[in-house]
Each structure stands twice: as C-alpha cells, then as structure tokens.
Design a protein around this motif. Structure first.
Motif, PDB file in Angstrom:
ATOM      1  N   GLY A 159      -0.868 -10.146   4.626  1.00  0.00           N
ATOM      2  CA  GLY A 159      -2.076  -9.508   4.115  1.00  0.00           C
ATOM      3  C   GLY A 159      -2.518  -8.358   5.000  1.00  0.00           C
ATOM      4  N   ASN A 160      -2.409  -8.544   6.300  1.00  0.00           N
ATOM      5  CA  ASN A 160      -2.788  -7.489   7.244  1.00  0.00           C
ATOM      6  C   ASN A 160      -1.798  -6.329   7.210  1.00  0.00           C
ATOM      7  OD1 ASN A 160      -5.137  -8.710   8.095  1.00  0.00           O
ATOM      8  ND2 ASN A 160      -4.123  -9.836   9.718  1.00  0.00           N
ATOM      9  N   VAL A 161      -0.532  -6.610   6.920  1.00  0.00           N
ATOM     10  CA  VAL A 161       0.457  -5.536   6.803  1.00  0.00           C
ATOM     11  C   VAL A 161       0.093  -4.641   5.621  1.00  0.00           C
ATOM     12  CG1 VAL A 161       2.872  -5.016   6.245  1.00  0.00           C
ATOM     13  CG2 VAL A 161       2.343  -6.723   7.981  1.00  0.00           C
ATOM     14  N   ALA A 162      -0.391  -5.225   4.548  1.00  0.00           N
ATOM     15  CA  ALA A 162      -0.819  -4.414   3.401  1.00  0.00           C
ATOM     16  C   ALA A 162      -1.953  -3.470   3.801  1.00  0.00           C
ATOM     17  CB  ALA A 162      -1.245  -5.320   2.248  1.00  0.00           C
ATOM     18  N   GLN A 166      -1.833   0.727   3.976  1.00  0.00           N
ATOM     19  CA  GLN A 166      -2.868   1.543   3.358  1.00  0.00           C
ATOM     20  C   GLN A 166      -3.508   2.495   4.380  1.00  0.00           C
ATOM     21  OE1 GLN A 166      -5.932  -0.700   1.386  1.00  0.00           O
ATOM     22  NE2 GLN A 166      -7.163   1.111   0.965  1.00  0.00           N
ATOM     23  N   ALA A 167      -3.810   1.989   5.567  1.00  0.00           N
ATOM     24  CA  ALA A 167      -4.409   2.827   6.607  1.00  0.00           C
ATOM     25  C   ALA A 167      -3.470   3.965   7.002  1.00  0.00           C
ATOM     26  CB  ALA A 167      -4.768   1.978   7.830  1.00  0.00           C
ATOM     27  N   ARG A 168      -2.189   3.662   7.124  1.00  0.00           N
ATOM     28  CA  ARG A 168      -1.215   4.705   7.465  1.00  0.00           C
ATOM     29  C   ARG A 168      -1.148   5.764   6.370  1.00  0.00           C
ATOM     30  NH1 ARG A 168       3.524   3.289  10.604  1.00  0.00           N
ATOM     31  NH2 ARG A 168       4.365   5.146   9.617  1.00  0.00           N
ATOM     32  N   ALA A 169      -1.175   5.330   5.122  1.00  0.00           N
ATOM     33  CA  ALA A 169      -1.121   6.279   4.005  1.00  0.00           C
ATOM     34  C   ALA A 169      -2.356   7.174   4.000  1.00  0.00           C
ATOM     35  CB  ALA A 169      -0.988   5.532   2.688  1.00  0.00           C
ATOM     36  N   GLU A 170      -3.518   6.593   4.272  1.00  0.00           N
ATOM     37  CA  GLU A 170      -4.754   7.370   4.301  1.00  0.00           C
ATOM     38  C   GLU A 170      -4.743   8.422   5.401  1.00  0.00           C
ATOM     39  OE1 GLU A 170      -7.805   4.388   4.616  1.00  0.00           O
ATOM     40  OE2 GLU A 170      -7.572   3.780   2.513  1.00  0.00           O
ATOM     41  N   LEU A 171      -4.000   8.159   6.467  1.00  0.00           N
ATOM     42  CA  LEU A 171      -3.890   9.116   7.570  1.00  0.00           C
ATOM     43  C   LEU A 171      -2.773  10.137   7.350  1.00  0.00           C
ATOM     44  CD1 LEU A 171      -4.420   6.642  10.528  1.00  0.00           C
ATOM     45  CD2 LEU A 171      -5.954   8.521   9.871  1.00  0.00           C
ATOM     46  N   GLY A 172      -2.091  10.026   6.217  1.00  0.00           N
ATOM     47  CA  GLY A 172      -1.016  10.969   5.911  1.00  0.00           C
ATOM     48  C   GLY A 172       0.302  10.644   6.564  1.00  0.00           C
TER      49      GLY A 172
END
Length: 183
Positions: A159-162, A166-172
């Motif tokens: 769950g935390n990997v998801a 998402q956080a990595r994607a938001e940072l580009g």
C-alpha cells in the motif's frame, strides 16, 4: 561535488540531497524479510530480554505467519515451539542466499518488488546527482525523500509503495517500467 557547489562556503546548507539519498537507500535496502525475522527472533540478547519480561515463561513459542503459508491460504499464525529454534538459527544464517538464484523466498512478489524498488531508486538519484543545479535541487531532494514513504511489511508495504509511486509521478520522476509492472 555538484551539491557542494550550490552553497559555496556553507557545507551545512548543501547536504540535504546526500542525506535524503542515504536515508532513502537505507530504507529501501534494509527490508525485513524471512532471514531478518529469524535473526531477530534468535538474537540472544533479545531472547533474554523477552523472557525477562514474562516471569515464569517455561515453554515459550514463536507465533509466526510466514508469507509462504499465507499465500497458500493459511489465515492464522502457527506456533513454533522452542525446539524449532535451530531451524530459525539456520534460516538466519542462510541470509547469504538473499537475492541469489538459490533464495527460496526471492521469487515472491514482494521480494522482487523490493529489489526492483532499490535498483530504480539508485538509478533515479544518480541522474540528478550528476548535474544538480539550484533550480532542480529542491526537486532532487524531494524525489530522494520519497523513499521514506515505503514502510511496513507485506500488505502494508504494498500500500505504501502505491503512495510512493504516486508521489514520484507528481514530482515528474515516475518509477521504472519494471517497478510499475510489479504493482
């Protein structure tokens, strides 16, 4: 080197990226697997401390719910009597097998994901480290800090990997195709 050039003369100000990378690499590389659980359970100091907390404990048992049994449909923990301790000691000693072709736990989904996450993280933080600039420094630090999201064991970790993805994607800086394919 590139990090220090961002704040010349102020060594303390230019270590955020390095410190975040060190913490993140440790977080993703020091995962708790079957070998580590066996090592912790058979640590003599920890055993003595545990037995000291339970006066009169004549026959302690280990209550475990191994992922292999969980994936086979067993929903409850099993009790391993003290006589099973030698098997746990042997398992703790077998940690040299971790990540090799002989690792009996290495093919599990979570273990493959853990290895892929670490490899992806190292590759990701190596890119900005080669060319840090003042404009991208804060983003590089934020990307390096995302590894702190990955915590827990088995289902909690997934769950935390998801959230990490998402956080990595938001940072580009999306995760690699290998990591994405394991989700």
């Amino acid at each position: 080197m590139a990090e220090q050039s961002l704040a010349p003369g102020n060594d303390d100000a230019a270590h955020g990226f390095s410190e975040s990378v060190a913490r993140g690499a440790h977080r993703l590389g020091a995962y708790k697997d079957e070998y580590e659980v066996a090592r912790l359970l058979t640590d003599p100091d920890l055993e003595a401390q545990t037995l000291g907390q339970v006066p009169g404990a004549a026959r302690p048992t280990y209550r475990l719910h191994p992922p292999m049994l969980r994936s086979a449909g067993m929903s409850k923990k099993i009790s391993i009597p003290l006589a099973g301790r030698p098997a746990l000691v042997a398992l703790a000693g077998a940690k040299r097998l971790r990540g090799t072709a002989l690792d009996p736990f290495g093919r599990a989904h979570v273990r493959r994901l853990e290895r892929a996450l670490l490899a992806d993280y190292v590759a990701t933080v190596a890119r900005p480290a080669d060319g840090l600039d003042a404009l991208g420094y804060d983003t590089a630090v934020a990307v390096a800090e995302t590894a702190e999201i990955v915590r827990g064991y088995e289902g909690v970790k997934l769950g935390n990997v998801a959230q990490y993805v998402q956080a990595r994607a938001e940072l580009g800086h999306p995760v690699s195709a290998e990591v994405a394919g394991l989700l």
